[in-house]
Design a protein around this motif. Structure first.
Motif, PDB file in Angstrom:
ATOM      1  N   MET A 129      60.231  32.208  17.165  1.00 28.39           N
ATOM      2  CA  MET A 129      58.999  31.317  17.740  1.00 28.39           C
ATOM      3  C   MET A 129      59.433  30.631  18.623  1.00 28.39           C
ATOM      4  SD  MET A 129      58.560  28.010  14.619  1.00 28.39           S
ATOM      5  CE  MET A 129      59.917  27.009  14.164  1.00 28.39           C
ATOM      6  N   ARG A 130      60.505  29.593  18.914  1.00 31.30           N
ATOM      7  CA  ARG A 130      60.287  29.188  20.512  1.00 31.30           C
ATOM      8  C   ARG A 130      60.668  30.189  21.407  1.00 31.30           C
ATOM      9  NH1 ARG A 130      61.948  23.859  19.591  1.00 31.30           N
ATOM     10  NH2 ARG A 130      61.265  23.339  21.924  1.00 31.30           N
ATOM     11  N   VAL A 131      60.071  30.986  21.578  1.00 29.45           N
ATOM     12  CA  VAL A 131      60.940  32.289  23.091  1.00 29.45           C
ATOM     13  C   VAL A 131      59.669  32.721  22.911  1.00 29.45           C
ATOM     14  CG1 VAL A 131      62.155  33.967  22.988  1.00 29.45           C
ATOM     15  CG2 VAL A 131      63.494  32.943  21.796  1.00 29.45           C
ATOM     16  N   VAL A 132      58.932  33.512  22.235  1.00 34.65           N
ATOM     17  CA  VAL A 132      57.746  34.013  21.785  1.00 34.65           C
ATOM     18  C   VAL A 132      56.256  33.425  21.053  1.00 34.65           C
ATOM     19  CG1 VAL A 132      58.447  35.971  22.452  1.00 34.65           C
ATOM     20  CG2 VAL A 132      57.916  35.427  20.032  1.00 34.65           C
ATOM     21  N   GLY A 133      56.564  32.340  20.554  1.00 35.50           N
ATOM     22  CA  GLY A 133      55.656  31.865  19.838  1.00 35.50           C
ATOM     23  C   GLY A 133      54.872  32.548  18.916  1.00 35.50           C
ATOM     24  N   GLY A 178      55.426  29.930  22.006  1.00 34.44           N
ATOM     25  CA  GLY A 178      56.607  29.808  22.707  1.00 34.44           C
ATOM     26  C   GLY A 178      56.650  28.978  23.990  1.00 34.44           C
ATOM     27  N   SER A 179      57.901  28.474  24.105  1.00 39.81           N
ATOM     28  CA  SER A 179      58.512  27.772  25.272  1.00 39.81           C
ATOM     29  C   SER A 179      59.681  27.694  25.723  1.00 39.81           C
ATOM     30  CB  SER A 179      57.806  26.570  25.802  1.00 39.81           C
ATOM     31  OG  SER A 179      57.927  25.294  26.575  1.00 39.81           O
ATOM     32  N   ILE A 180      60.268  28.253  26.168  1.00 38.31           N
ATOM     33  CA  ILE A 180      61.551  28.899  25.390  1.00 38.31           C
ATOM     34  C   ILE A 180      62.765  27.960  26.058  1.00 38.31           C
ATOM     35  CG2 ILE A 180      61.702  30.930  27.172  1.00 38.31           C
ATOM     36  CD1 ILE A 180      63.707  32.291  25.305  1.00 38.31           C
ATOM     37  N   THR A 181      62.092  27.215  27.541  1.00 36.77           N
ATOM     38  CA  THR A 181      63.169  26.679  28.220  1.00 36.77           C
ATOM     39  C   THR A 181      62.858  25.601  27.726  1.00 36.77           C
ATOM     40  OG1 THR A 181      61.051  25.943  29.203  1.00 36.77           O
ATOM     41  CG2 THR A 181      61.898  27.659  30.648  1.00 36.77           C
ATOM     42  N   GLY A 226      56.241  33.503  26.624  1.00 39.94           N
ATOM     43  CA  GLY A 226      55.948  34.456  25.724  1.00 39.94           C
ATOM     44  C   GLY A 226      55.139  35.552  26.122  1.00 39.94           C
ATOM     45  N   ALA A 227      53.980  35.456  26.522  1.00 45.81           N
ATOM     46  CA  ALA A 227      52.800  36.235  27.061  1.00 45.81           C
ATOM     47  C   ALA A 227      53.545  37.128  28.344  1.00 45.81           C
ATOM     48  CB  ALA A 227      51.440  35.514  28.041  1.00 45.81           C
ATOM     49  N   THR A 228      54.643  36.312  28.757  1.00 46.13           N
ATOM     50  CA  THR A 228      55.176  37.666  29.873  1.00 46.13           C
ATOM     51  C   THR A 228      55.763  39.044  29.317  1.00 46.13           C
ATOM     52  OG1 THR A 228      55.456  35.886  31.443  1.00 46.13           O
ATOM     53  CG2 THR A 228      57.089  37.697  31.600  1.00 46.13           C
ATOM     54  N   ILE A 229      56.895  38.296  28.637  1.00 43.62           N
ATOM     55  CA  ILE A 229      57.659  39.226  27.238  1.00 43.62           C
ATOM     56  C   ILE A 229      56.574  40.287  26.507  1.00 43.62           C
ATOM     57  CG2 ILE A 229      59.198  38.941  25.414  1.00 43.62           C
ATOM     58  CD1 ILE A 229      60.589  36.686  26.188  1.00 43.62           C
ATOM     59  N   VAL A 230      56.435  39.956  25.977  1.00 40.48           N
ATOM     60  CA  VAL A 230      55.081  40.805  25.458  1.00 40.48           C
ATOM     61  C   VAL A 230      54.149  41.720  26.531  1.00 40.48           C
ATOM     62  CG1 VAL A 230      52.438  40.980  24.298  1.00 40.48           C
ATOM     63  CG2 VAL A 230      54.529  39.439  23.150  1.00 40.48           C
ATOM     64  N   LEU A 231      54.121  41.232  27.340  1.00 38.86           N
ATOM     65  CA  LEU A 231      53.334  42.720  28.555  1.00 38.86           C
ATOM     66  C   LEU A 231      54.205  43.172  29.398  1.00 38.86           C
ATOM     67  CD1 LEU A 231      50.807  39.577  30.303  1.00 38.86           C
ATOM     68  CD2 LEU A 231      50.240  40.966  28.525  1.00 38.86           C
ATOM     69  N   PHE A 232      55.837  42.676  29.240  1.00 44.51           N
ATOM     70  CA  PHE A 232      56.554  43.785  29.817  1.00 44.51           C
ATOM     71  C   PHE A 232      56.354  44.554  28.537  1.00 44.51           C
ATOM     72  CE2 PHE A 232      58.512  40.595  32.630  1.00 44.51           C
ATOM     73  CZ  PHE A 232      58.218  41.592  34.378  1.00 44.51           C
ATOM     74  N   VAL A 269      54.934  36.782  18.184  1.00 39.94           N
ATOM     75  CA  VAL A 269      55.786  36.994  17.493  1.00 39.94           C
ATOM     76  C   VAL A 269      56.313  38.258  16.916  1.00 39.94           C
ATOM     77  CG1 VAL A 269      56.083  36.109  15.110  1.00 39.94           C
ATOM     78  CG2 VAL A 269      57.808  36.994  16.083  1.00 39.94           C
ATOM     79  N   SER A 270      55.149  38.849  16.251  1.00 36.68           N
ATOM     80  CA  SER A 270      54.825  40.150  15.755  1.00 36.68           C
ATOM     81  C   SER A 270      55.369  40.755  16.777  1.00 36.68           C
ATOM     82  CB  SER A 270      53.701  40.118  14.945  1.00 36.68           C
ATOM     83  OG  SER A 270      53.206  41.632  14.217  1.00 36.68           O
ATOM     84  N   ALA A 271      54.242  40.768  18.452  1.00 33.30           N
ATOM     85  CA  ALA A 271      54.592  41.959  19.219  1.00 33.30           C
ATOM     86  C   ALA A 271      55.753  42.551  19.869  1.00 33.30           C
ATOM     87  CB  ALA A 271      54.008  41.510  20.611  1.00 33.30           C
ATOM     88  N   LEU A 272      56.387  41.669  19.051  1.00 37.07           N
ATOM     89  CA  LEU A 272      58.219  41.878  19.780  1.00 37.07           C
ATOM     90  C   LEU A 272      59.179  42.160  18.926  1.00 37.07           C
ATOM     91  CD1 LEU A 272      60.152  41.108  21.937  1.00 37.07           C
ATOM     92  CD2 LEU A 272      60.430  39.209  21.357  1.00 37.07           C
TER      93      LEU A 272
END
Length: 298
Positions: A189-193, A122-125, A245-251, A197-200
């Protein structure tokens, strides 16, 4: 807020909001079907679509969507007819999708390790206005299905035999769930990769299940968690300069831990409330009858 002064961050936050809604919305049905890792498998297959998009010099998102949908249909066919060899066939499909994507990315002139990492993690920016149009269209489709057909999808995911007896088109609805999951993967996929994505899809649902017992409440809480972690993770990635992506999943995992800790006290409170309600509903059992209670006619 400083973050809103940048057009790319405005797009990032909107994309995060949409993904935070759509991923748990389809994830709740995957969890009900005990297919929590289906999104991960579709992500592997979708990578081939990304590579093919770069090779054909066209939109990787749309090509990935088409390939992911085709892969989800194959997965359902394997689930229906694969029987004992189904797991092996699915493994080959997942690993083949990943390998094909890496190979096609390297064969394309635009492919590079940076591009590959963008879609894997992911690379949301980097979400462009064209990407936003795609996200709007695909997310609208996902929400129309997951909300509009929630009763039918819940029935099928909860008990296929019961749904079949009631006359629902079980196989068609199962296929619809798989296709919707594939579309959600390409939206996110552009947000978390593709690898996260399965984690979200799964973690917000798992967290919501810790404190709720009904499907409707679980759905609402899962979506609320999805929105909270995607927006918080995106904002954090901007200010702290860490991968979104990693930050979102960890939160999301952090919230799951908190909700799990809250689950035990809530369960005890419900048990006490149920016990009190049971006391108020006790019935008096009449004692044995005496001879004076018996009337003899004649």
């Amino acid at each position: 807020m400083e973050i809103l002064n940048y057009a790319f961050m405005q797009r990032a936050l909107i994309a995060a909001l949409i993904v935070g809604i759509t991923a748990p919305a389809i994830g709740i049905y995957l969890v009900q079907r005990r297919q929590a890792l289906m999104g991960d498998g579709i992500g592997h297959v979708a990578l081939t679509g990304v590579g093919l998009g770069f090779l054909l010099n066209t939109s990787p998102v749309w090509v990935a969507t088409a390939v992911a949908i085709a892969g989800s249909v194959v997965m359902e066919l394997i689930r229906w007819y694969g029987k004992t060899r189904g797991d092996l066939a699915l493994a080959m499909l997942f690993y083949g999708g990943m390998a094909g994507g890496v190979m096609l990315m390297n064969l394309s002139g635009a492919g590079s390790n940076a591009n590959l990492g963008t879609y894997l993690f992911g690379s949301i920016t980097t979400v462009s206005p064209q990407d936003m149009t795609t996200i709007y269209v695909l997310a609208g489709l996902v929400l129309a299905i997951t909300v509009g057909l929630r009763r039918q999808l819940f029935a099928v995911c909860q008990d296929e035999e019961f749904a079949r007896v009631t006359g629902l088109p079980v196989r068609l609805l199962n296929l619809l769930v798989a296709v919707t999951a594939a579309v959600t993967v390409t939206v996110a996929m552009r947000v978390v990769g593709l690898l996260l994505v399965s984690a979200l899809m799964v973690i917000p649902v798992a967290a919501a299940q810790q404190i709720s017992r009904s499907f409707a409440v679980t759905f609402a809480v899962a979506v609320a968690i999805g929105v909270a972690v995607t927006l918080t993770g995106t904002t954090t990635s901007f200010y702290v300069d860490v991968p979104s992506g990693a930050t979102i999943v960890l939160f999301a995992i952090g919230l799951f831990v908190i909700f799990t800790a809250l689950a035990a006290p809530l369960a005890k409170k419900r048990a006490r409330a149920a016990a009190e309600a049971a006391k108020g509903c006790t019935l008096e059992v009449p004692g044995s009858r005496t001879p004076d209670d018996v009337s003899v006619s004649g």
